[in-house]
Design a protein around this motif. Structure first.
Motif, mmCIF file in Angstrom:
data_model
loop_
_atom_site.group_PDB
_atom_site.id
_atom_site.type_symbol
_atom_site.label_atom_id
_atom_site.label_comp_id
_atom_site.label_asym_id
_atom_site.label_seq_id
_atom_site.Cartn_x
_atom_site.Cartn_y
_atom_site.Cartn_z
ATOM 1 N N GLU A 6 -4.262 -2.643 4.432
ATOM 2 C CA GLU A 6 -4.597 -1.308 3.949
ATOM 3 C C GLU A 6 -4.648 -0.309 5.108
ATOM 4 O O GLU A 6 -4.178 0.826 4.991
ATOM 5 N N GLN A 18 1.129 4.073 -3.065
ATOM 6 C CA GLN A 18 0.792 5.474 -2.814
ATOM 7 C C GLN A 18 1.881 6.407 -3.325
ATOM 8 O O GLN A 18 1.590 7.476 -3.864
ATOM 9 N N HIS A 72 0.840 -1.207 0.000
ATOM 10 C CA HIS A 72 0.000 0.000 0.000
ATOM 11 C C HIS A 72 0.873 1.253 0.000
ATOM 12 O O HIS A 72 0.600 2.208 -0.742
ATOM 13 N N THR A 126 -2.144 2.703 5.295
ATOM 14 C CA THR A 126 -2.721 4.052 5.248
ATOM 15 C C THR A 126 -2.174 4.920 6.370
ATOM 16 O O THR A 126 -1.833 6.097 6.170
ATOM 17 N N THR A 161 -6.439 -8.022 3.368
ATOM 18 C CA THR A 161 -6.485 -6.786 2.587
ATOM 19 C C THR A 161 -6.861 -5.591 3.455
ATOM 20 O O THR A 161 -6.213 -4.534 3.403
#
Length: 459
Positions: free
Chosen positions: A313, A261, A257, A317, A309
């Motif tokens: 995430e 990003q 992730h 994040t 997942t």
């Protein structure tokens, strides 16, 4: 709760033995000895910082499967290399998406890194993300598949360090900390004794340590994420069709992730913290406890990927959010780069593998082992790493007494070793045999001493 922790070396089709260490206080003792600069030398520089990062997937072709019980690849395992330079000092950090790694493979990786990046072997720090959904690295002599696996790991390390060398450039560094609730203490009291589950009342460190390296223009080069959790969402979860999949698990999902990003060649690194008593909050194959404290086990199978997942995430994040608050500095003189290494001799016990709740444990010492430790300072942040899996209380004790604004405590260096108990473990379980000198649960006291030595390093 060290004695009842599940044995991560157990996999369908294979087994790898790792040492079990006698006491959690040893962990802080190791750190103290290393920071004092006893056997190991401190390598330091405060010239202009340079950084390079690279990653490469470990090849696991269909022809290599099944391997250690794994029958398919869900997502790739990676080798990631961070190359740090400050004047004459050069250090390499190697992070592999593996449960543990053999001394043979580490030696080959170090040889490749040393040759390609001109780094002294003593300045190469090797660790794993501790994903439980990866084949163990067996000796090359054990089978043709094991030999090919080691060769593929080494090839990935070569490609990753080559990319890091090619990308080496003036850099800045910054550190910050956030929080994320995707881990939980895994020690649970059942009607039959302590076992594994979701121990909501137990100690759990929710902090997310983030380090970001930028180039001279402020473009990110690498993002390091330090979090206390075993990457075991999909551990031993068998799919509906009977497959046991390879996966980088929670660490891989979080880092993926971060890398998505930022895009481009930015490399994310997962540095596993005090994982000895921390599991993901939601696991596919998990133990459940009913109102009468009876335990059972269930497997979500294919639905487990949703759990992976979402948690990956969420952690990724938060890592990105924290990263975006960092203001990096240090392209000129003043960004310290120091590495201290040392070893300490500790007592060991046989590695057991309870298959049900336990109320007692034979803690009879059977020998000794030299435990290495690494302390790496980059700018105003420090990374304290040891080989065994640390408990949360031990790691928190080390951080509490550190004078550095950012202190990341890491487990599973140099291939990893089994857990070390601390005071809370002794309070929960009766030991059938134990050296009285280790019965005090002195991890907190020794961690405070380690803090004193960290302050010495700080100057």
């Amino acid at each position: 709760m060290t004695p009842i922790n599940e044995d991560p070396a157990v996999r369908p089709g294979g087994r790898l033995h790792r040492r079990a260490f006698l006491n959690g206080s040893v962990a802080a003792t190791v750190a103290a000895a290393s920071l004092a600069g006893g056997a190991g030398a401190a390598r330091a520089s405060e010239a202009a910082l340079k950084v390079g990062a690279g990653r490469a997937a470990i090849g696991i072709p269909a022809s290599l499967l099944p391997l250690d019980g794994f029958t398919t690849v869900h997502d790739d395992l990676y080798v990631r290399v961070l190359l740090l330079e400050n004047g004459p000092a050069r250090v390499a950090l190697v992070v592999l998406d593996l449960t543990s790694i053999s001394a043979e493979a580490i030696a080959q990786i170090r040889a490749v890194i040393a040759r390609t990046a001109s780094v002294a072997t003593g300045d190469i720090v090797v660790t794993v993300t501790h994903t439980f959904s990866a084949p163990h690295v067996q000796a090359s002599t054990s089978s043709a598949g094991a030999a090919q696996y080691v060769q593929n790991i080494t090839a990935a390390a070569s490609a990753a360090v080559t990319a890091a060398v090619q990308g080496l450039r003036p850099a800045r560094v910054g550190h910050a900390t956030g929080t994320c609730d995707v881990n939980v203490n895994r020690d649970v009291h059942t009607a039959d004794g302590w076992w594994l589950g979701t121990g909501e009342s137990g100690t759990s460190d929710k902090s997310v340590g983030v380090t970001r390296f930028d180039d001279a223009d402020g473009n990110p080069i690498a993002v390091l994420v330090n979090y206390s959790v075993q990457s075991s969402v999909m551990m031993e979860s068998v799919m509906a069709n009977g497959d046991l999949p390879v996966s980088a698990d929670l660490a891989g999902a979080a880092v993926e992730h971060v890398e998505k990003q930022y895009g481009g060649d930015v490399v994310g690194f997962f540095l596993v913290g005090s994982c000895g008593d921390q599991s993901p909050a939601f696991r596919s194959k998990r133990f459940t406890i009913d109102k009468d404290r009876n335990w059972s086990q269930v497997d979500a199978r294919d639905a487990g990927w949703i759990l992976l997942t979402v948690q990956g995430e969420r952690l990724g994040t938060e890592a990105v959010r924290v990263s975006e608050t960092i203001r990096t500095s240090g392209t000129h003189a003043g960004a310290a780069l120091r590495l201290l290494t040392d070893t300490v001799s500790v007592k060991t016990v046989p590695m057991g593998h309870p298959t049900a709740p336990t109320t007692s444990y034979d803690f009879t010492p059977t020998g000794t082992a030299d435990v290495p430790v690494w302390v790496l300072q980059v700018g105003d942040g420090v990374f304290v790493g040891v080989e065994p899996e640390l408990s949360t209380d031990t790691a928190l004790g080390i951080r509490k007494h550190s004078p550095f604004p950012h202190t990341a405590v890491m487990s599973m260096l140099e291939g990893g070793a089994k857990n070390m108990a601390e005071a809370q473990s002794y309070a929960r379980i009766t030991y059938e045999a134990m050296d009285s000198a280790y019965a005090q649960g002195a991890a907190e006291t020794v961690a405070a001493k380690a803090g004193d030595l960290l302050r010495t390093l700080r100057g």
